[in-house]
Design an enzyme around this catalytic site. Sequence first.
Site, short mmCIF file in Angstrom:
data_model
loop_
_atom_site.label_atom_id
_atom_site.label_comp_id
_atom_site.label_asym_id
_atom_site.label_seq_id
_atom_site.Cartn_x
_atom_site.Cartn_y
_atom_site.Cartn_z
N PHE A 252 -12.01 -1.19 4.74
CA PHE A 252 -11.03 -0.36 5.45
C PHE A 252 -11.04 -0.68 6.94
O PHE A 252 -11.77 -0.07 7.73
CB PHE A 252 -11.34 1.12 5.20
CG PHE A 252 -10.73 1.67 3.94
CD1 PHE A 252 -10.57 0.87 2.81
CD2 PHE A 252 -10.34 2.99 3.86
CE1 PHE A 252 -10.01 1.38 1.65
CE2 PHE A 252 -9.77 3.51 2.70
CZ PHE A 252 -9.61 2.70 1.60
N LYS B 130 -9.70 1.71 -9.12
CA LYS B 130 -10.26 1.89 -7.78
C LYS B 130 -11.41 2.88 -7.84
O LYS B 130 -11.25 4.03 -8.26
CB LYS B 130 -9.19 2.40 -6.81
CG LYS B 130 -8.14 1.36 -6.47
CD LYS B 130 -7.10 1.91 -5.52
CE LYS B 130 -7.61 2.00 -4.11
NZ LYS B 130 -6.53 2.42 -3.16
N THR C 225 -13.25 0.54 -3.36
CA THR C 225 -12.56 1.04 -2.18
C THR C 225 -13.51 1.80 -1.27
O THR C 225 -14.70 1.93 -1.57
CB THR C 225 -11.37 1.91 -2.63
OG1 THR C 225 -10.58 2.27 -1.49
CG2 THR C 225 -11.83 3.17 -3.34
N ASP D 247 0.86 -1.18 0.00
CA ASP D 247 0.00 0.00 0.00
C ASP D 247 0.90 1.24 0.00
O ASP D 247 1.10 1.90 1.02
CB ASP D 247 -0.90 -0.02 1.25
CG ASP D 247 -2.02 1.00 1.18
OD1 ASP D 247 -2.22 1.59 0.12
OD2 ASP D 247 -2.70 1.18 2.20
N GLU E 118 -6.47 4.77 -8.79
CA GLU E 118 -7.68 5.40 -8.27
C GLU E 118 -8.37 6.27 -9.31
O GLU E 118 -7.72 7.06 -10.01
CB GLU E 118 -7.33 6.25 -7.05
CG GLU E 118 -8.51 6.74 -6.28
CD GLU E 118 -8.72 5.96 -4.99
OE1 GLU E 118 -9.81 6.07 -4.43
OE2 GLU E 118 -7.78 5.26 -4.54
#
Length: 319
Positions: A179, A133, A157, A16, A96
Amino acid sequence: MNTLEQLKTMTTVVADTGDFESIAEYQPQDATTNPSLLFKAAQLPHYRELAVDAATFGKARGGDDPQARSRWTMDRLAVNFGKQILEIVPGRVSTEIDARLSFDTEATILRAQGLAELYRQVGIDPAARVLFKVASTWEGIRAAERLEAQGLHCNLTLLFSFAQAVACAEAGVTLISPFVGRILDWYKAANKVDGYPAEADPGVLSVTKIFNYYKRHGYRTVVMGASFRNLDEILQLAGCDYLTIAPQLLGELAARHGDLPRKLDADQARSMDIPKVSYDERAFRWAMNEDAMATEKLAEGIRLFAADTRKLEQFVETI
């Protein structure tokens, strides 16, 4: 084997970060990025060349339109980092989509298609090596459903609730990112506690519930725990499909020794008594309304990613 090596035998480890050196050091299968990570990485002197190229590209493609210049610059920067990461990892990179498009299905699809074309132009097959994402809003899930049908795979996400997870699986998305740490943050603040035992961590419990549900009902959507606050959260999810982990925690795992027991087991989950559920739009929105944590953290996450995108845009404009 150290703990990181043991974890890799039962879970696909994903880095990440946007820092190439960290990715190379810990040898993950995949890597994920987001505007916050790219903003940090783009400011480092040894990545300046990637930002300069993106700014030049944006000016050439966007012409006199400042919004077009910014969009092309940001997309090129994401692809520049993605391409470099894919030279290190054998699997995929997650790129993203602008969080400001989180409630616009059509715009999300167009942005992903544009990024896919940019990846093709630099010699990368997006269908094989990129996950796009997208925030786990109702609109984002619908966009991902259509992108998957086009062969463009998605990482959903900012996922905080069971309803989001079920809707994503029913839409056939490739991967979700619950998350873990942000769920923990909310419950600590709401209940005014300093923490939870690892086995009772609300983020861990959420991912465990989703994992077991997916395996019980045969969904192929990959569960990738994300946003960890401590090592114990990771250890409690050993056996999850994927875990995306920041370099600091990867380092702690590599330095740790001792047996790592499997906590999540797909074979065991297949025999669990877990009823199947489904969400249409009205049911989804009501479930989110009833889940204060998921509603608040989703909105907050979109705001934070949008803010970091604006910071990144402003930084690149100065180059």
